[in-house]
Design a protein around this motif. Structure first.
Motif, PDB file in Angstrom:
ATOM      1  N   VAL A 138       8.055  12.588   6.873  1.00 30.43           N
ATOM      2  CA  VAL A 138       7.399  12.147   8.068  1.00 30.43           C
ATOM      3  C   VAL A 138       6.046  12.874   8.253  1.00 30.43           C
ATOM      4  O   VAL A 138       5.065  12.234   8.744  1.00 30.43           O
ATOM      5  CB  VAL A 138       8.513  12.195   9.030  1.00 30.43           C
ATOM      6  N   MET A 139       6.177  14.319   8.210  1.00 37.14           N
ATOM      7  CA  MET A 139       5.045  15.184   8.523  1.00 37.14           C
ATOM      8  C   MET A 139       4.201  15.324   7.021  1.00 37.14           C
ATOM      9  O   MET A 139       3.027  15.302   7.020  1.00 37.14           O
ATOM     10  CB  MET A 139       5.686  16.276   8.970  1.00 37.14           C
ATOM     11  N   THR A 140       5.008  15.827   6.061  1.00 37.42           N
ATOM     12  CA  THR A 140       4.245  16.280   4.761  1.00 37.42           C
ATOM     13  C   THR A 140       3.726  15.167   3.640  1.00 37.42           C
ATOM     14  O   THR A 140       3.054  15.379   2.991  1.00 37.42           O
ATOM     15  CB  THR A 140       5.253  16.947   4.023  1.00 37.42           C
ATOM     16  N   SER A 141       3.794  13.878   4.292  1.00 36.52           N
ATOM     17  CA  SER A 141       3.224  12.946   3.544  1.00 36.52           C
ATOM     18  C   SER A 141       1.771  13.092   3.801  1.00 36.52           C
ATOM     19  O   SER A 141       0.756  12.445   2.890  1.00 36.52           O
ATOM     20  CB  SER A 141       3.639  11.462   4.011  1.00 36.52           C
ATOM     21  N   ARG A 142       1.074  13.658   4.514  1.00 36.21           N
ATOM     22  CA  ARG A 142      -0.165  13.866   4.842  1.00 36.21           C
ATOM     23  C   ARG A 142      -0.646  14.714   3.906  1.00 36.21           C
ATOM     24  O   ARG A 142      -2.187  15.008   3.885  1.00 36.21           O
ATOM     25  CB  ARG A 142      -0.530  14.262   6.317  1.00 36.21           C
ATOM     26  N   MET A 143      -0.087  15.478   3.129  1.00 34.65           N
ATOM     27  CA  MET A 143      -0.545  16.602   2.363  1.00 34.65           C
ATOM     28  C   MET A 143      -1.284  16.064   1.195  1.00 34.65           C
ATOM     29  O   MET A 143      -2.118  16.766   0.530  1.00 34.65           O
ATOM     30  CB  MET A 143       0.600  17.605   1.744  1.00 34.65           C
ATOM     31  N   SER A 144      -1.138  14.818   0.810  1.00 29.88           N
ATOM     32  CA  SER A 144      -1.783  14.319  -0.431  1.00 29.88           C
ATOM     33  C   SER A 144      -1.941  12.611  -0.099  1.00 29.88           C
ATOM     34  O   SER A 144      -1.049  12.355   0.500  1.00 29.88           O
ATOM     35  CB  SER A 144      -1.330  14.498  -1.618  1.00 29.88           C
ATOM     36  N   ALA A 145      -2.529  12.067  -0.925  1.00 34.65           N
ATOM     37  CA  ALA A 145      -2.354  10.745  -0.838  1.00 34.65           C
ATOM     38  C   ALA A 145      -1.027  10.202  -1.213  1.00 34.65           C
ATOM     39  O   ALA A 145      -0.577   9.163  -0.538  1.00 34.65           O
ATOM     40  CB  ALA A 145      -3.221   9.868  -1.872  1.00 34.65           C
ATOM     41  N   GLY A 146      -0.117  10.904  -2.003  1.00 37.72           N
ATOM     42  CA  GLY A 146       1.323  10.505  -2.250  1.00 37.72           C
ATOM     43  C   GLY A 146       2.272  11.453  -1.631  1.00 37.72           C
ATOM     44  O   GLY A 146       3.344  11.668  -2.265  1.00 37.72           O
ATOM     45  N   GLY A 147       1.897  12.452  -0.733  1.00 42.05           N
ATOM     46  CA  GLY A 147       2.840  13.207   0.034  1.00 42.05           C
ATOM     47  C   GLY A 147       2.897  14.627  -0.925  1.00 42.05           C
ATOM     48  O   GLY A 147       2.198  14.771  -1.838  1.00 42.05           O
ATOM     49  N   ARG A 148       3.753  15.395  -0.506  1.00 46.89           N
ATOM     50  CA  ARG A 148       3.902  16.670  -0.918  1.00 46.89           C
ATOM     51  C   ARG A 148       4.765  16.493  -2.202  1.00 46.89           C
ATOM     52  O   ARG A 148       4.394  17.174  -3.204  1.00 46.89           O
ATOM     53  CB  ARG A 148       5.050  17.551  -0.111  1.00 46.89           C
ATOM     54  N   GLU A 197       9.790   2.427  -4.612  1.00 41.39           N
ATOM     55  CA  GLU A 197       9.491   1.157  -5.050  1.00 41.39           C
ATOM     56  C   GLU A 197       9.787  -0.297  -4.446  1.00 41.39           C
ATOM     57  O   GLU A 197       8.926  -1.182  -4.412  1.00 41.39           O
ATOM     58  CB  GLU A 197      10.439   0.939  -6.439  1.00 41.39           C
ATOM     59  N   LEU A 198      10.703   0.271  -3.259  1.00 39.35           N
ATOM     60  CA  LEU A 198      10.568  -0.802  -2.210  1.00 39.35           C
ATOM     61  C   LEU A 198      10.719  -0.135  -0.929  1.00 39.35           C
ATOM     62  O   LEU A 198      11.469   1.066  -0.897  1.00 39.35           O
ATOM     63  CB  LEU A 198      11.869  -1.912  -2.424  1.00 39.35           C
ATOM     64  N   VAL A 199      10.522  -0.898   0.208  1.00 42.13           N
ATOM     65  CA  VAL A 199      10.228   0.041   1.581  1.00 42.13           C
ATOM     66  C   VAL A 199      10.679  -0.798   2.755  1.00 42.13           C
ATOM     67  O   VAL A 199      10.556  -2.157   2.312  1.00 42.13           O
ATOM     68  CB  VAL A 199       8.773   0.632   1.516  1.00 42.13           C
ATOM     69  N   LEU A 237       0.780  -1.064   0.020  1.00 41.54           N
ATOM     70  CA  LEU A 237       0.101  -0.062  -0.013  1.00 41.54           C
ATOM     71  C   LEU A 237       0.721   1.283   0.123  1.00 41.54           C
ATOM     72  O   LEU A 237       0.651   2.293  -0.635  1.00 41.54           O
ATOM     73  CB  LEU A 237      -0.967  -0.081   1.266  1.00 41.54           C
ATOM     74  N   VAL A 238       1.747   1.264   0.740  1.00 44.45           N
ATOM     75  CA  VAL A 238       2.869   2.528   0.825  1.00 44.45           C
ATOM     76  C   VAL A 238       3.531   2.480  -0.359  1.00 44.45           C
ATOM     77  O   VAL A 238       3.505   3.737  -0.892  1.00 44.45           O
ATOM     78  CB  VAL A 238       4.009   2.255   1.852  1.00 44.45           C
ATOM     79  N   CYS A 239       3.957   1.569  -1.115  1.00 44.30           N
ATOM     80  CA  CYS A 239       4.620   1.767  -2.436  1.00 44.30           C
ATOM     81  C   CYS A 239       3.418   2.115  -3.501  1.00 44.30           C
ATOM     82  O   CYS A 239       3.977   2.723  -4.394  1.00 44.30           O
ATOM     83  CB  CYS A 239       5.094   0.347  -3.039  1.00 44.30           C
ATOM     84  N   ALA A 240       2.340   1.862  -3.432  1.00 41.50           N
ATOM     85  CA  ALA A 240       1.265   2.203  -4.186  1.00 41.50           C
ATOM     86  C   ALA A 240       1.150   3.757  -4.112  1.00 41.50           C
ATOM     87  O   ALA A 240       0.801   4.495  -5.173  1.00 41.50           O
ATOM     88  CB  ALA A 240       0.192   1.283  -4.230  1.00 41.50           C
ATOM     89  N   ARG A 241       1.069   3.978  -3.051  1.00 37.87           N
ATOM     90  CA  ARG A 241       0.953   5.517  -2.840  1.00 37.87           C
ATOM     91  C   ARG A 241       1.961   6.534  -3.173  1.00 37.87           C
ATOM     92  O   ARG A 241       1.676   7.487  -3.448  1.00 37.87           O
ATOM     93  CB  ARG A 241       0.355   5.553  -1.348  1.00 37.87           C
ATOM     94  N   PHE A 242       3.056   5.886  -2.709  1.00 36.29           N
ATOM     95  CA  PHE A 242       4.339   6.814  -3.291  1.00 36.29           C
ATOM     96  C   PHE A 242       5.292   6.566  -4.333  1.00 36.29           C
ATOM     97  O   PHE A 242       5.915   5.238  -4.173  1.00 36.29           O
ATOM     98  CB  PHE A 242       5.233   7.120  -1.852  1.00 36.29           C
ATOM     99  N   PRO A 243       4.939   6.887  -5.723  1.00 32.33           N
ATOM    100  CA  PRO A 243       5.448   6.267  -6.827  1.00 32.33           C
ATOM    101  C   PRO A 243       7.055   6.266  -6.780  1.00 32.33           C
ATOM    102  O   PRO A 243       7.694   5.328  -7.323  1.00 32.33           O
ATOM    103  CB  PRO A 243       5.214   7.057  -7.896  1.00 32.33           C
TER     104      PRO A 243
END
Length: 438
Positions: free
Chosen positions: A246-256, A128-130, A119-125
């Motif tokens: 850590v904070m700005t990832s909440r600005m959109s589904a995929g972060g800032r 690719e690996l986490v 889910l994390v990888c899908a949200r943040f293009p």
């Protein structure tokens, strides 16, 4: 509303606010004094301390918290952005209870960690690996270590005023307890100066670690031009660009980064991504992250007993999949933008020199600064006494926020409660007008 006399001083007014706070919170004071017997200053988290003694909270429900003296507050700080879901969100609570029923500390792989990772990888293009950690601090330490190992270089570029966890804080130039890297300090939002530093030190730069908005540094957003220039310069010199989201990832589904269309090589996450549990993550392009593949004979080690703890894995997946949907992220961002505009309009109408900076659902107030705020250096003349008075006065009015004037909306704070906060801000400005900068 009481009236502050025209001839009152700010220091005297603050002293009266301190006295009122002490009278209203005797049990919090007792909790603090008892804690001092076992912890230095009764404290194990410096951020939460404030004078004359910190408020002791005992419970939270929805968008509100309650202290040991029985006062209820609208929670405007949301655990410094970690409590994005408010308190006891039903989806997260159900997931945690189900995880508890299956058992803790199983000591092996489970299906929950893979689901959350996907889910994390899908949200943040750009991810690719986490890999998971226990905090944003750990995530940033691991990201920097990854960059140093991958590049064979030693120098780490950060921004003056940046905060990347308890072991990488650069307010005032740095902290004595910082991890002992070879740091190069840049000036936030200074495109020309920062690019020049990158070019001058390129051959020795392992990475550039930057927040798309300074969080602890005062909720100062990076300009798109600044982040874009840093991206281009990092690529030219072969340094790994790390976005601390850590904070700005909440600005959109995929972060800032998704909002700006600027992809870092690595991204660090934490706080709400774990559903409010202890959590952090670092990820990035496949080549970098593959260094941790234990199937490789030259794999880098990365241990951590609680990296895949069942509570964080379950809560994180429930939060992202059921509560913080892309639509919810967009709505929260818009609500925060509208709130900050209303707060600034009220200050202007009252003739008070105060600015609310920030992005979306996060903001911070600065008293006594009339000009643009682009970096922490622009806050050198900020009125800290007025800020402390504001903090205590808002507690008195039933709003819990950070001592440094920061707010971070959670999903359970309603539009009506945002309006109540604006009303309380206007009330504060009117009551304290004689002692506020204007």
């Amino acid at each position: 509303m009481s009236i502050t006399l025209p001839n009152a001083s700010l220091d005297d007014t603050l002293s009266e606010a301190h006295a009122r706070y002490e009278r209203a919170n005797p049990r919090s004071q007792a909790v603090h004094l008892e804690a001092c017997n076992a912890m230095p200053g009764g404290n194990t988290r410096t951020t939460l301390f404030h004078g004359p003694f910190p408020l002791a909270l005992e419970s939270g429900q929805g968008g509100r918290v309650r202290d040991v003296d029985g006062h209820a507050y609208i929670d405007m700080i949301g655990e410094y952005s970690a409590a994005l879901y408010g308190h006891s969100h039903p989806a997260i609570r159900a997931a945690v209870e189900a995880a508890l029923a299956r058992g803790l500390n199983l000591g092996g792989h489970g299906i929950a960690e893979a689901r959350l990772a996907q889910l994390v990888c899908a949200r943040f293009p750009s991810i690719e690996l986490v890999r998971f950690t226990n905090s944003g601090t750990e995530a940033n330490l691991m990201a920097v270590a990854t960059a140093k190992a991958a590049t064979g270089r030693k120098r780490v570029m950060v921004m003056n005023g940046g905060y990347h966890g308890g072991l990488m804080y650069f307010g005032g130039g740095g902290s004595p307890v910082n991890a002992p890297h070879d740091y190069l300090l840049g000036r936030y939002n200074d495109v020309e100066g920062t690019v020049a530093l990158i070019e001058a030190h390129g051959p020795e730069l392992a990475c550039i670690l930057v927040e798309p908005m300074l969080g602890a540094g005062g909720c100062i957003p990076a300009t798109p031009a600044f982040l874009g220039a840093v991206r281009e310069a990092a690529s030219r010199v072969g340094a790994v660009l790390i976005f601390d989201e850590v904070m700005t990832s909440r600005m959109s589904a995929g972060g800032r980064q998704a909002m700006l269309g600027i992809a870092p090589d690595m991204t660090t996450l934490g706080k709400y991504i774990g559903g409010g549990m202890s959590f952090g993550a670092f990820g990035g392009n496949r080549d970098l992250m593959a260094l941790y593949d234990p199937r490789r004979p030259d794999a880098l080690p990365h241990g951590g007993t609680f990296n895949n703890n069942v509570l964080s894995m379950a809560a994180g997946y429930a939060g992202l999949s059921e509560a913080f949907t892309p639509a919810a992220a967009d709505a929260l961002f818009a609500r925060g933008e509208a709130l900050r505009a209303r707060l600034n309009a009220a200050a202007n109408a009252a003739g008070i020199t105060a600015q609310w900076t920030g992005l979306g659902s996060m903001a911070c107030v600065h008293f006594g600064i009339a000009g643009p705020i682009a970096s922490p250096a622009d806050l050198a003349a900020a009125d800290k006494t007025a800020l402390e008075l504001f903090f205590l006065d808002m507690l008195h009015r039933g709003f819990y926020l950070a001592r440094r004037g920061m707010i971070a909306l959670n999903l359970m704070v309603s539009e009506e409660e945002c309006t109540a906060f604006v009303d309380a801000w206007q009330d504060f400005l009117a009551e304290r007008r004689p002692v506020l900068p204007g």
